[in-house]
Write an enzyme that holds these catalytic residues in place. Structure first.
Site, PDB file in Angstrom:
ATOM      1  N   SER B  24       0.447  -1.320  -0.158  1.00 18.69           N
ATOM      2  CA  SER B  24      -0.018   0.109   0.541  1.00 18.69           C
ATOM      3  C   SER B  24       0.513   1.171  -0.349  1.00 18.69           C
ATOM      4  CB  SER B  24      -0.647  -0.076   1.172  1.00 18.69           C
ATOM      5  OG  SER B  24      -1.336   0.763   1.527  1.00 18.69           O
ATOM      6  N   LEU B  77      -1.195   9.383   4.061  1.00 16.11           N
ATOM      7  CA  LEU B  77      -1.783   9.312   3.862  1.00 16.11           C
ATOM      8  C   LEU B  77      -3.300   9.965   2.901  1.00 16.11           C
ATOM      9  CD1 LEU B  77      -3.583   7.286   7.219  1.00 16.11           C
ATOM     10  CD2 LEU B  77      -2.369   6.357   5.486  1.00 16.11           C
ATOM     11  N   ASN B 133      -4.876  -0.595   9.071  1.00 13.32           N
ATOM     12  CA  ASN B 133      -3.773   0.605   8.656  1.00 13.32           C
ATOM     13  C   ASN B 133      -4.297   1.242  10.509  1.00 13.32           C
ATOM     14  OD1 ASN B 133      -1.369   2.346   8.209  1.00 13.32           O
ATOM     15  ND2 ASN B 133      -2.499   3.264   6.622  1.00 13.32           N
ATOM     16  N   CYS B 136       0.377   3.493  10.295  1.00 15.88           N
ATOM     17  CA  CYS B 136       0.702   4.629   9.599  1.00 15.88           C
ATOM     18  C   CYS B 136       1.832   5.960  10.330  1.00 15.88           C
ATOM     19  CB  CYS B 136      -0.440   5.374   8.972  1.00 15.88           C
ATOM     20  SG  CYS B 136       0.138   7.127   7.636  1.00 15.88           S
TER      21      CYS B 136
END
Lengths: 259, 311
Positions: B24, B77, B133, B136
């Site tokens: 990702s 993000l 997630n 992060c």
């Protein structure tokens, strides 16, 4: 077509303090190369995880060579500067959209503005504009006479306006001051610039009130060069950090991009 | 045995013809120039960039800095939001590559946001699994905060599992004292699998400006420099928790892939390797059968079974 092929170094020399010119020979899609396009060089040491994005300064589709000019800014470019003729280097490219040459008419009076490592893409651009029949003026600035490179290239393609901060050659001052002193902003139909952010902002200030089209080629820290990682984003008047230098750029409309 | 069958692996919600997928954040939504260099159908699956409920602009630039044998990133993000991804990004990907399994990475600042994104994303027929997630390091709300406290991680996993229509893989943060404890917590929360590891929190300082290179100051470290940490953590977690693991962290070569399997992985994701080698994934897929021959491994499926039984 986008490829990553091994090229061979066929010439490599110092052009000015910390500035090197490298000529690479190999196969890639030469037809896709436009002034402003760049390649990403893989350094021959696995410790370096990022390729180095470098603009194409000259391109010869017949001899299958590209010329790149770079400054030593860290360990990676230092390693690059030590590579001998004959060494293979992996080249990813051609990448990026170039300057929109189709938008300028033959005979048009155009201005190129550059500083530092912003000069290489302007060399290829100056050549193309000259071939198109444009009247090319180039304004470039350096700290001092000893740092100058690219003088011959730009003299070949038209008028050269040279500035040094210390006045050791040409106009004393920066390129912005040189343009102010020349007081000739209205004659150009297109202005093309590449260099440090300060120089690009100066070009925006200087020409935004004129009729001239403004094209800025941006430098950015990049990781993928493929439009995937979102590292090299830049803001435009349509949004914050909404364009990628690697795929939507590196050339942007100077009235659209926010620096 | 056919070459393809040797590489096939099966994980919850995922029948993969090979175990290799882009990680990702390194491959967008497949909407980039990688598709000009190879056929994305060759991939085992794709893990798309993190989705949040609302669009996110991300962090200021510079977002990237190089380290010896690694890369620091602080992209933050950036994404157009779950609805745009579902309406615009995924249909294009699905139309071009209808057989390519999609794992959707989801993120949020609050548990309610994660749950809402999970609900919308997992309802799509184009999504085979979620990657939750909780790791992060580049956002100031949520992100890693959910992945560093076992009770919070367990609660979030449970809440997402309750709404998700597809299996949920929880992506673990290495920025913890004891990753086993977190893995056990998300297993108790009902996770179907694990992704590990996310990046390690790091920093680089510019000698001239005396300031951090990244605008966000800190960033997540990835690349071959973190591979030994990933191997160690997968080794520890796979012995403590009975969940399939998608391994990531500096994988570049077929040797790296096998090492991850020996640590306890069931599939692998490739991130940083793309930067030097845009065809890292298909190159790996091509190299794997020969590596299996060399090491006298019949198939990856059998290797997983052997590693599990030896634990």
């Amino acid at each position: 077509m986008l490829t990553k092929n091994d090229f061979q170094i066929i010439a490599h020399q110092k052009s000015a303090p910390n500035i090197y010119r490298i000529v690479l020979q190999g196969e890639f899609d030469y037809a896709k190369v436009k002034p402003g396009c760049f390649v990403m060089l893989k350094l021959p040491d696995e410790a370096y995880q990022l390729r180095r994005p470098l603009a194409i300064a000259a391109c010869d589709a017949v001899r299958k060579t590209i010329t790149l000019i770079y400054r030593i800014v860290g360990d990676g470019t230092r390693l690059l500067s030590e590579l001998a003729v004959g060494t293979q280097l992996n080249v990813l490219g051609p990448l990026g959209n170039g300057f929109p040459l189709e938008k300028v008419e033959p005979g048009a009076e155009v201005l190129l503005v550059g500083g530092g490592t912003g000069l290489p893409p302007l060399m290829l651009l100056a050549q193309a504009l000259k071939e198109k029949g444009c009247k090319v003026s180039t304004a470039i600035g350096f700290r001092t006479a000893a740092m100058i490179f690219g003088e011959e290239e730009f003299e070949c393609t038209g008028r050269l306006l040279l500035a040094t901060d210390d006045g050791s050659k040409g106009f004393k001052g920066n390129v912005g001051e040189l343009l102010t002193e020349q007081n000739s902003t209205s004659q150009y139909t297109s202005v093309y610039a590449c260099g440090p952010e300060g120089l690009l902002k100066m070009v925006q200030r200087h020409f935004s009130a004129t009729e001239a089209a403004i094209y800025l080629s941006l430098e950015s820290r990049m990781a993928c060069g493929m439009g995937a990682c979102e590292a090299c984003v830049v803001s435009t008047k349509d949004g914050i950090l909404n364009k990628r230098v690697c795929v939507e750029g590196p050339v942007f409309d100077g009235r659209e991009v926010t620096l | 045995m056919m070459a393809e069958e040797r590489l096939a692996v099966e994980l919850p919600g995922l029948k993969l013809k090979n175990p290799v997928m882009p990680a990702s954040g390194c491959f967008g939504f497949g909407d980039n120039r990688y598709a000009e260099m190879f056929d994305l159908n060759e991939l085992g699956a794709i893990i798309i960039k993190a989705a949040t409920l609302k669009p996110r602009i991300g962090n200021p630039v510079p977002r990237i800095a190089e380290t010896k044998s690694g890369v620091l990133n602080a992209v933050g993000l950036q994404n157009p939001g779950v609805d745009v991804i579902l309406k615009e990004k995924l249909p294009i990907l699905h139309k071009k590559y209808p057989e390519l399994p999609v794992i959707a990475n989801i993120a949020g600042a609050t548990q309610a946001e994660y749950v809402e994104v999970a609900k919308r994303m997992s309802a799509s027929s184009m999504v085979s699994a979620l990657e939750l997630n909780i790791s992060c390091p580049n956002v100031h709300e949520g992100g890693m905060l959910f992945g560093t406290d076992p009770a919070t991680a367990q609660r979030l996993t449970k809440a997402v599992k309750e709404v998700s229509k597809v299996p949920v893989y929880v992506k673990l943060s290495p920025n913890v004292t004891d990753i086993v404890e977190i893995a056990q917590a998300v297993a108790a929360g009902g996770a179907d699998g694990l992704s590990m590891i996310n990046t390690l929190l790091g920093m680089r300082i510019d000698l001239k400006t005396r300031k951090p290179i990244l605008a966000n100051k800190t960033g997540g470290l990835s690349g071959p420099g973190i591979k030994p940490i990933a191997v160690r953590m997968i080794y520890q977690v796979s012995r403590a928790v009975n969940l399939p693991i998608i391994a990531m962290g500096g994988i570049e070569t077929a040797d790296d892939v096998i090492e991850m399997y020996l640590a306890g992985a069931s599939a692998v994701a490739i991130g940083t390797a793309h930067f030097n080698n845009p065809t890292a994934c298909p190159d790996l897929i091509k190299a794997l059968p020969q590596k299996l021959d060399e090491l006298k491994i019949k198939s990856l499926g059998q290797l997983i079974a052997e590693v599990r039984s030896a634990q």
